[in-house]
Design a protein around this motif. Structure first.
Motif, PDB file in Angstrom:
ATOM      1  N   MET A 193      12.304   4.477  -6.070  1.00  0.00           N
ATOM      2  CA  MET A 193      11.379   3.939  -4.883  1.00  0.00           C
ATOM      3  C   MET A 193      12.194   3.023  -3.948  1.00  0.00           C
ATOM      4  SD  MET A 193       8.103   3.851  -5.613  1.00  0.00           S
ATOM      5  CE  MET A 193       7.341   2.571  -4.844  1.00  0.00           C
TER       6      MET A 193
ATOM      7  N   LEU B  61       0.742  -1.132   0.105  1.00  0.00           N
ATOM      8  CA  LEU B  61       0.184   0.099   0.102  1.00  0.00           C
ATOM      9  C   LEU B  61       0.849   1.208   0.103  1.00  0.00           C
ATOM     10  CD1 LEU B  61      -2.926   0.910   0.217  1.00  0.00           C
ATOM     11  CD2 LEU B  61      -2.721   1.115   2.561  1.00  0.00           C
TER      12      LEU B  61
ATOM     13  N   ASN C   1      -2.113  -3.800  -6.467  1.00  0.00           N
ATOM     14  CA  ASN C   1      -2.242  -3.134  -5.097  1.00  0.00           C
ATOM     15  C   ASN C   1      -3.334  -1.795  -5.076  1.00  0.00           C
ATOM     16  OD1 ASN C   1      -0.437  -1.666  -6.619  1.00  0.00           O
ATOM     17  ND2 ASN C   1       1.211  -1.628  -4.774  1.00  0.00           N
TER      18      ASN C   1
ATOM     19  N   VAL D 151       9.465  12.924  -5.343  1.00  0.00           N
ATOM     20  CA  VAL D 151       7.990  13.067  -5.493  1.00  0.00           C
ATOM     21  C   VAL D 151       7.566  13.582  -6.825  1.00  0.00           C
ATOM     22  CG1 VAL D 151       5.832  14.231  -4.823  1.00  0.00           C
ATOM     23  CG2 VAL D 151       7.354  13.378  -3.058  1.00  0.00           C
TER      24      VAL D 151
ATOM     25  N   ARG E 166       8.418  10.899  -9.244  1.00  0.00           N
ATOM     26  CA  ARG E 166       7.455   9.733  -9.742  1.00  0.00           C
ATOM     27  C   ARG E 166       6.225  10.413 -10.351  1.00  0.00           C
ATOM     28  NH1 ARG E 166       8.663   8.873  -3.839  1.00  0.00           N
ATOM     29  NH2 ARG E 166      10.840   8.025  -3.911  1.00  0.00           N
TER      30      ARG E 166
ATOM     31  N   GLN F 176       1.938  12.469   2.822  1.00  0.00           N
ATOM     32  CA  GLN F 176       0.729  11.976   2.293  1.00  0.00           C
ATOM     33  C   GLN F 176       0.413  10.591   2.074  1.00  0.00           C
ATOM     34  OE1 GLN F 176       1.721  14.085  -1.345  1.00  0.00           O
ATOM     35  NE2 GLN F 176       0.018  15.688  -1.053  1.00  0.00           N
TER      36      GLN F 176
ATOM     37  N   PHE G  12      -5.872   0.920  -4.093  1.00  0.00           N
ATOM     38  CA  PHE G  12      -6.080   1.537  -2.798  1.00  0.00           C
ATOM     39  C   PHE G  12      -7.342   0.938  -2.092  1.00  0.00           C
ATOM     40  CE2 PHE G  12      -3.810   5.304  -4.754  1.00  0.00           C
ATOM     41  CZ  PHE G  12      -2.659   4.875  -3.952  1.00  0.00           C
TER      42      PHE G  12
ATOM     43  N   TYR H 192      -6.988   9.512  -7.771  1.00  0.00           N
ATOM     44  CA  TYR H 192      -6.185   9.779  -6.761  1.00  0.00           C
ATOM     45  C   TYR H 192      -4.753  10.873  -7.296  1.00  0.00           C
ATOM     46  CZ  TYR H 192      -2.982   9.438  -2.578  1.00  0.00           C
ATOM     47  OH  TYR H 192      -1.950   9.648  -1.855  1.00  0.00           O
TER      48      TYR H 192
ATOM     49  N   HIS I 179      -3.126   9.814   3.901  1.00  0.00           N
ATOM     50  CA  HIS I 179      -4.039   9.245   3.174  1.00  0.00           C
ATOM     51  C   HIS I 179      -4.171   7.542   3.333  1.00  0.00           C
ATOM     52  CE1 HIS I 179      -2.998  12.807   0.103  1.00  0.00           C
ATOM     53  NE2 HIS I 179      -3.527  13.287   1.255  1.00  0.00           N
ATOM     54  N   HIS I 180      -3.303   7.197   3.565  1.00  0.00           N
ATOM     55  CA  HIS I 180      -3.433   5.621   3.161  1.00  0.00           C
ATOM     56  C   HIS I 180      -3.073   4.774   4.659  1.00  0.00           C
ATOM     57  CE1 HIS I 180      -4.075   6.044  -0.689  1.00  0.00           C
ATOM     58  NE2 HIS I 180      -2.956   7.054  -0.913  1.00  0.00           N
TER      59      HIS I 180
ATOM     60  N   LYS J  75     -10.215   1.996  -1.458  1.00  0.00           N
ATOM     61  CA  LYS J  75     -11.073   3.047  -1.760  1.00  0.00           C
ATOM     62  C   LYS J  75     -12.195   2.610  -3.076  1.00  0.00           C
ATOM     63  CE  LYS J  75      -7.576   6.473  -0.634  1.00  0.00           C
ATOM     64  NZ  LYS J  75      -8.262   7.489   0.146  1.00  0.00           N
TER      65      LYS J  75
ATOM     66  N   LEU K 188      -3.873  14.515  -6.510  1.00  0.00           N
ATOM     67  CA  LEU K 188      -2.773  14.775  -5.671  1.00  0.00           C
ATOM     68  C   LEU K 188      -2.050  15.576  -6.243  1.00  0.00           C
ATOM     69  CD1 LEU K 188      -1.263  13.332  -3.159  1.00  0.00           C
ATOM     70  CD2 LEU K 188      -0.240  11.859  -5.076  1.00  0.00           C
TER      71      LEU K 188
ATOM     72  N   ALA L  34       3.119  10.346  -4.013  1.00  0.00           N
ATOM     73  CA  ALA L  34       2.633  11.049  -2.796  1.00  0.00           C
ATOM     74  C   ALA L  34       3.808  11.048  -1.873  1.00  0.00           C
ATOM     75  CB  ALA L  34       1.684  10.023  -1.996  1.00  0.00           C
ATOM     76  N   SER L  35       3.945  12.096  -1.018  1.00  0.00           N
ATOM     77  CA  SER L  35       5.127  12.081  -0.266  1.00  0.00           C
ATOM     78  C   SER L  35       4.839  11.652   0.775  1.00  0.00           C
ATOM     79  CB  SER L  35       5.190  13.695   0.115  1.00  0.00           C
ATOM     80  OG  SER L  35       3.958  14.105   0.936  1.00  0.00           O
ATOM     81  N   ARG L  36       5.964  11.182   1.669  1.00  0.00           N
ATOM     82  CA  ARG L  36       5.974  10.463   2.719  1.00  0.00           C
ATOM     83  C   ARG L  36       4.597  10.700   3.768  1.00  0.00           C
ATOM     84  NH1 ARG L  36      10.351   7.701   5.528  1.00  0.00           N
ATOM     85  NH2 ARG L  36      11.677   7.331   4.124  1.00  0.00           N
TER      86      ARG L  36
ATOM     87  N   ALA M 261       1.107   4.057  -3.060  1.00  0.00           N
ATOM     88  CA  ALA M 261       0.838   5.609  -2.977  1.00  0.00           C
ATOM     89  C   ALA M 261       2.180   6.222  -3.366  1.00  0.00           C
ATOM     90  CB  ALA M 261       0.605   6.006  -1.587  1.00  0.00           C
ATOM     91  N   THR M 262       3.321   5.981  -2.800  1.00  0.00           N
ATOM     92  CA  THR M 262       4.571   6.311  -3.260  1.00  0.00           C
ATOM     93  C   THR M 262       4.874   6.457  -4.632  1.00  0.00           C
ATOM     94  OG1 THR M 262       5.420   5.241  -1.174  1.00  0.00           O
ATOM     95  CG2 THR M 262       7.135   6.377  -2.540  1.00  0.00           C
TER      96      THR M 262
END
Ligand SMILES: Nc1ncnc2c1ncn2[C@@H]1O[C@H](COP(=O)(O)OP(=O)(O)O)[C@@H](O)[C@H]1O
Ligand SMILES: [Mg+2]
Lengths: 435, 286
Positions: free
Chosen positions: B87, A318, B129, B115, B118, A331, B131, B141, A335-336, B133, B145, A327-329, A322-323
């Protein structure tokens, strides 16, 4: 040595013995399983048995505290005499006179002295009359019928805690009093009725008017402080350690200390609170504010540890997802990770609060054990909490406090049950939302 | 499956030495460089604590091509893929040396915001994977974002277009607000791809995106990749030789963290120059 093994013969031998050995081995295994299951069941039964005994004792002793003996009296006032009375004290004496007269009438014992019949009524009865019947008393020829509190001694006779068969010297009520009690009962003027004072009053020297509400409010105010501090600080600490902090000597040391903190006896935190919050910072004694601060220290490790394990249970896939989206650390966490960990965090928090609700020793250290006859109305007011109230009552010499103690335990257990139920329900709701 | 037969290749170390010897004096394997590269790895080494997972890998990725990374499991394909969009930054104990050049800029350098990087380089993982949601929120998302859209209607459009391109739209258009986790595995993976392309990345990294899927779902994703390659560069890790042969323009073979051979997919699959590559492709090494 003869090393030649004939594989064919070996296979044959094993095959022959197979069924028999399997049978024996199975029997052994079944026996072990049966023994193990028996032991487990026995342990569960033992635990349930203890629980049942505990609950039975508490309920059988405590139920009587939810009702108390009342006497029905018809009061005849005289507005003129009330007007003559100048001070509040004189007015109260006037009410006492009317109350005595009414009781003597009810007992049909006009020749007895007022002081002889007074032990039948609670000392609080006169205040009941004044508070409820002030209007009636001020009216010319005012007259009213009211149930007033009987004394705790009468209640003990009525509930059978004090046996009528005991010699007169062993009782605080004389044989004459018992005869009067019987007369009132026959006339249906003496009844055990709902004990409102128990649920609305604070502590008192008179058992029949001592109530739990003061302690409930004290516990509530204390827990509000605890929750308001321990939840954000605990969750923030856990999130930082788990999601942001680098792994090094320092964070290892912090982690070790937090785990050790959870094992520190709670009374030590009480001493700490006394030394720092009261003696150094000059905060008020016996206040929910200080109690809450001390309980925060005790609850923090629980919340931190629960939150960390909830965060660790969030799968890395997860975080990766998001990463990878950019998304930043922070976020990723907000968010998750946090929403997913929330059921675990809330459960841990409620368990921590339940633990805080039952905590007694550290609160004794900061003076929450004082006799407090008022319901606290703020965080700095002197207050006590439920478990300390239980402690105080269990330590009181009057017999009537035995039932109060058990009743207070029931109230405390009730709150704990509600909190645990809330934990379960919250968990369900969150998990439902995530699916 | 070929890679289950994990017999130690007898000539492994000598073949590795032979492979290393073919590196030109400039340090690049023949075929590693392209004209006007979109993304370049330069002398990348990756360590997990003290263990080296990638050793001195240098290669280019061209504009709008599909590059397949193949090799036995544990050879470092995933590790390399994750170095492209940093990552690995969040992996404890992971260290990267060398650099990756993206649009002429080194990405392993102070002042580069991973950030932002990415947001331009999407990644799809081995295990779907989504979310936890709704389907809609999954795709929305990224645009939300990064503030890519101003109006709800615009967001709706982006979501629909992304789902259309992954062929998921018709299957989910009536239940956009149902949980994404209620979809099947193949649908979830296509949702993850839709989520990635919703932010219009320039490069898409895919780590064995079909390993958990059935042949039909796999075929859909492969055709989707060919479609996406018209606008994006794609780097795909795969265990499936046929898949590499079917979808990729170029293929790179890795062995124990070393880049052994890289070239057009045709060349790698028909006339591999290294014996390690040949053994792997023909199933002698797995
Ligand atoms: N997070 C990690 N920590 C330590 N070692 C890792 C980690 N991830 C991968 N490795 C090691 O790095 C090597 C390459 O792994 P990986 O890139 O996942 O290979 P592949 O994707 O080709 O199967 C393996 O030896 C693996 O054990
Ligand atoms: Mg991998």
């Amino acid at each position: 040595m003869n090393n030649t093994i004939d594989p064919e013969r070996l296979r044959q031998r094993l095959a022959d013995a197979r069924a028999e050995r399997l049978q024996a081995s199975l029997q052994r295994r079944h026996r072990k399983e049966a023994v193990f299951r028996g032991l487990g069941l026995g342990a569960v039964c033992l635990a349930l048995g203890f629980l049942a005994v505990l609950l039975f004792t508490i309920f059988s002793q405590g139920m009587s505290a939810f009702r108390s003996s009342h006497v029905q009296l018809t009061l005849e006032f005289d507005a003129q005499r009330l007007g003559d009375a100048g001070s509040e004290r004189e007015r109260l004496e006037q009410y006492q006179t009317w109350l005595d007269e009414a009781l003597l009438r009810a007992l049909d014992a006009p020749e007895s002295r007022a002081s002889a019949v007074r032990p039948l009524l609670s000392a609080a009865a006169v205040y009941q009359v004044r508070d409820r019947l002030e209007d009636v008393a001020a009216r010319p020829g005012g007259r009213a019928t009211l149930w007033v509190l009987a004394s705790d001694e009468v209640d003990l006779i009525q509930t059978g805690v004090v046996d009528r068969a005991w010699p007169e010297a062993a009782r605080s009520l004389s044989d004459q009093h018992l005869a009067w009690i019987d007369r009132l009962s026959e006339a249906e003027l003496l009844e055990r009725r709902y004990n409102r004072a128990f649920f609305t009053g604070a502590d008192s020297r008179e058992p029949e008017v001592a109530g739990i509400w003061g302690a409930v409010v004290g516990s509530f105010l204390t827990l509000v402080v605890t929750l308001a501090l321990a939840f954000p600080v605990g969750v923030a600490t856990a999130v930082y350690l788990e999601e942001f902090a680098p792994r090094n000597r320092l964070t290892d040391l912090i982690e070790l200390n937090i785990n050790n903190l959870a094992a520190v006896p709670s009374i030590i935190f009480g001493l700490l609170g006394l030394a720092i919050f009261i003696n150094t910072l000059g905060m008020p004694r016996s206040a929910p504010l200080v109690g809450g601060l001390v309980l925060t220290l005790i609850t923090l490790p629980t919340i931190i540890i629960a939150t960390r394990s909830a965060l660790r249970a969030v799968p890395n896939s997860l975080r990766d997802a998001a990463t990878g989206m950019g998304a930043s650390r922070l976020q990723v966490t907000l968010h998750h990770v946090l929403p997913m960990a929330m059921p675990g965090i809330l459960t841990g928090t409620i368990i921590g609060l339940a633990q805080a609700l039952g905590e007694t020793a550290p609160l004794l250290m900061i003076g929450m054990v004082a006799f407090i006859a008022n319901v606290p109305s703020g965080f700095a007011d002197p207050a006590t909490v439920l478990p300390v109230q239980i402690f105080i009552w269990s330590d009181s010499p009057e017999r009537a406090f035995i039932a109060k103690t058990s009743a207070a335990i029931m109230v405390l257990l009730g709150f704990l049950a509600v909190m645990n139920l809330a934990a379960v329900l919250l968990r369900r709701r969150f998990e439902h939302r995530l699916k | 499956m070929v890679f289950l037969r994990r017999a130690e290749p007898p000539q492994s170390s000598s073949a590795l030495a032979a492979a290393s010897a073919t590196q030109s004096s400039s340090g690049f394997l023949p075929g590693a460089l392209v004209d006007r590269p979109r993304l370049s790895a330069r002398d990348i080494s990756v360590y997990y604590a003290d263990v080296q997972a990638i050793t001195n890998v240098s290669m280019d990725v061209a504009q709008h091509e599909i590059l397949a990374l193949i090799g036995p499991s544990g050879c470092g394909k995933t590790t390399l893929l994750r170095t492209f969009n940093r990552m690995n930054d969040s992996v404890r104990g992971c260290r990267v040396t060398g650099n990756v050049i993206f649009d002429g800029e080194p990405i392993y350098r102070k002042g580069v915001d991973p950030v932002a990087l990415r947001a331009r380089m999407g990644i799809v993982f081995q295990k779907p994977n989504p979310f936890p949601k709704s389907i809609y929120d999954n795709v929305a998302y990224g645009p939300r974002l990064h503030g890519l859209v101003d109006r709800q209607a615009e967001l709706d459009e982006v979501v629909e277009a992304s789902l259309q391109r992954t062929g998921l739209w018709n299957e989910v258009k009536d239940r956009l607000h149902k949980p994404a986790l209620s979809l099947s595995g193949g649908q979830q993976q296509r949702l993850c791809i839709a989520r990635t392309i919703a932010i219009a990345p320039e490069i898409i990294l895919m780590d064995e995106p079909c390993s958990a899927l059935d042949p039909i779902a796999t075929a859909r994703i492969e055709s989707l990749m060919r479609e996406l390659a018209r606008n994006h560069s794609i780097i795909i890790v795969t265990h499936n030789m046929q898949q590499a042969a079917r979808v990729s323009d170029r293929t790179a073979y890795f062995h124990e963290g070393h880049l052994i051979e890289i070239g057009t997919t045709d060349q790698i699959f028909t006339t591999p120059e290294q014996s390690l590559t040949e053994d792997y492709i023909t199933g002698r090494y797995g």
